[in-house]
Structures are given as structure tokens and as C-alpha cells.
Design an enzyme around this catalytic site. Structure first.
Site, PDB file in Angstrom:
ATOM      1  N   ASP A   1       0.850  -1.202   0.000  1.00  0.00           N
ATOM      2  CA  ASP A   1       0.000   0.000   0.000  1.00  0.00           C
ATOM      3  C   ASP A   1       0.880   1.244   0.000  1.00  0.00           C
ATOM      4  OD1 ASP A   1      -2.489   1.360   0.051  1.00  0.00           O
ATOM      5  OD2 ASP A   1      -2.339   1.638   2.213  1.00  0.00           O
TER       6      ASP A   1
ATOM      7  N   ASP B 111       3.465   2.345   8.079  1.00  0.00           N
ATOM      8  CA  ASP B 111       2.176   1.675   7.834  1.00  0.00           C
ATOM      9  C   ASP B 111       2.346   0.381   7.044  1.00  0.00           C
ATOM     10  OD1 ASP B 111       0.995   3.729   9.182  1.00  0.00           O
ATOM     11  OD2 ASP B 111       0.301   4.789   7.393  1.00  0.00           O
TER      12      ASP B 111
END
Length: 282
Positions: A168, A185
Site C-alpha cells: 500500500d 504503515d
């Protein structure tokens, strides 16, 4: 500020002394600035699954290992225990990836602890000692855009060499620290060798970087680093110091459709024969 309920166990166990402020609230977690002795760190508090905008797509969780077969069965059935196990696996994926990537020299925040669903890690700072901005919040000259783009390609290489794909990666989960970009993340990180969607995810990560930095250095938009990197990985030629060109020779060889159909037919015949043997044996 008042200590959030999810951080109380860390205060009680002496892992943090107090909570300074909330740093951000994202699609999957809230992040707080905390004090640990003389150090300032950050605490990532994962949101409950039904409150997250990012869903645990099977594309990401494919082939992820769980502790035991009971967990696997419960997760497949969707029981309460299974949902809890799935949530723990989602959170643990980021913790595992952070430790793995930090050991491989990838520019990620240093992880310190994972306790009661809270990830305690390094607070990434800018040159003034403030919390580093996201890549999306920074403007670049063409020269600096090229420098950061190459630095991040290097990180993608290091990650893939360690068997990990971010999954991502974009301008929204990269921080610009005092000495360059830092990747954050990672709960959706995938195993490069064990996920059928790995090539597409790797190419998408690189395409996101290319599109963003191409706003400042348009010549980057004509590159094809994603396919080049994956081809090197597939052929066992990938290493952290490989020299990339940004070019990829797409095959112009026509597809052998008849050959593909023959393979499908052979596989179907083999399956029918296998089922017939099972019936006869029964």
C-alpha cells in the site's frame, strides 16, 4: 493530555510515562506522541476492524501464517474467536514486518515494543525535531524529487530482497525525516514468495511512487521500474545493489493459445481420473 484507555496498560506496566498529544488518526490507527523516560516516541493504537476504512482483503492476507489449526478453522468460520485471531494476525503482520525490515536496513521506524494491541516505535522527526511530515505534504524541486525517488526505489529493493512487499506504498505513508524518506504503515505487507498477488502489488507500489514524483520530474513517468524489479526477483538476479535502468522489454511473442487449452484439458482429464479412482476405491 488525559491518557487514552488503550494506552493505560502501557503506563501501568512502565512502558511509557505519559502521553503528550495525539499525532494523527488514520484509516487503520491513531498515533500518539508519548514520553518514555528521556525519550520521545510514538504509540500506534490500532482501530477495531469495524471502525477501519482499510479492509483486510484476501489479496493481502493470502498465505499468512497463524499460530495453530484451531485459529485457522475459527478464522475460516468467522467465529468471534476467529475474528479476534484475524485481528491479532493483522496487527502482528506490521510488527513482524517492521522488525524484519529494520534488520535488513530498510528505512522504517525503529520498533520498540508491541503490548496490548499498541505498537511502540520511534518518532520520526524532521530537521527541527518536530514530527516529520508526510511525503504528500512536501513540495520538491525536480532534482530533489529524483533523489528521493531513487532513495525509495532502493528501499523497495531492500524490502523485496528481504522477501517483503509493502502492498500500500504511496505518498501518504512515507515520512520525510531530517535525512530522507522513511516508510510507515505496514499491516498489509505481504510475503513476496507466498502471495499470488505479489507481482501486482509490487508494481502498484512502484507506480504510485512514479506517479507522485513524476509531478515534479515528468521524465520519471516514462520509466518501468516495477516490472524491471519483479523480473529481476523472479530470475534470482535481485540484490540490494543492483543497477536499475527503469526500462523493461515487454515480450512480443504471441501466446500459444492451443498450448494453453491443451494444458487446461490435460488438467481436467487428470482431475476426472482422480475422482474416478476415489469412487472406485470407495
Amino acid at each position: 493530555m488525559k491518557t487514552p484507555k488503550r494506552l493505560e496498560p502501557l503506563v501501568e506496566d512502565g512502558l511509557i510515562d505519559d502521553v503528550t498529544r495525539q499525532l494523527m488518526s488514520g484509516k487503520e490507527a491513531m498515533v500518539f506522541v508519548v514520553r518514555c523516560g528521556d525519550e520521545v516516541r510514538c504509540a500506534k493504537v490500532y482501530k477495531e476492524a469495524n471502525k477501519r476504512a482499510f479492509r483486510q482483503s484476501v489479496d493481502y492476507t493470502e498465505n499468512r501464517k497463524v499460530k495453530n489449526s484451531r485459529q485457522a478453522r475459527a478464522m475460516a468460520k468467522g467465529t468471534r474467536y476467529g475474528r479476534e485471531a484475524q485481528e491479532a494476525a493483522w496487527q502482528n503482520a506490521e510488527v513482524d514486518a517492521l522488525y524484519r525490515l529494520a534488520a535488513a536496513g530498510v528505512r522504517v521506524p525503529t520498533p520498540y515494543n508491541f503490548h496490548s494491541g499498541v505498537l511502540l516505535m520511534e518518532l520520526v522527526c524532521d530537521e527541527d525535531g518536530n514530527a516529520a511530515p508526510r511525503l504528500n505534504d512536501v513540495e520538491f524541486t525536480p532534482e530533489l524529487a529524483r533523489v528521493h525517488f531513487q532513495m525509495l526505489l532502493k528501499q523497495v529493493l531492500l524490502m523485496l530482497s528481504a522477501g517483503v512487499i509493502h502492498g500500500d506504498l504511496s505518498e501518504f505513508n512515507i515520512l520525510i525525516s531530517a535525512d530522507g524518506p522513511v516508510i510507515i504503515d505496514l499491516p498489509q505487507a505481504v510475503d513476496a514468495a507466498g502471495n499470488n498477488h505479489a507481482p501486482d502489488m509490487l508494481e502498484r507500489d512502484v507506480a504510485n511512487l512514479t506517479a507522485y514524483f513524476g509531478r515534479f520530474a515528468p521524465e520519471l513517468l516514462g520509466t518501468d521500474y516495477g516490472k524491471e524489479i519483479w523480473a529481476l526477483y523472479e530470475h534470482g538476479a535481485l540484490h540490494p545493489d543492483v543497477q536499475l535502468t527503469g526500462r523493461f522489454a515487454h515480450s512480443t511473442k504471441p501466446v500459444d493459445l492451443d498450448g494453453v487449452l491443451r494444458e487446461i484439458g490435460d488438467a481436467r482429464d487428470e482431475e476426472e481420473a482422480r475422482q474416478l479412482r476415489m469412487l472406485e476405491a470407495g
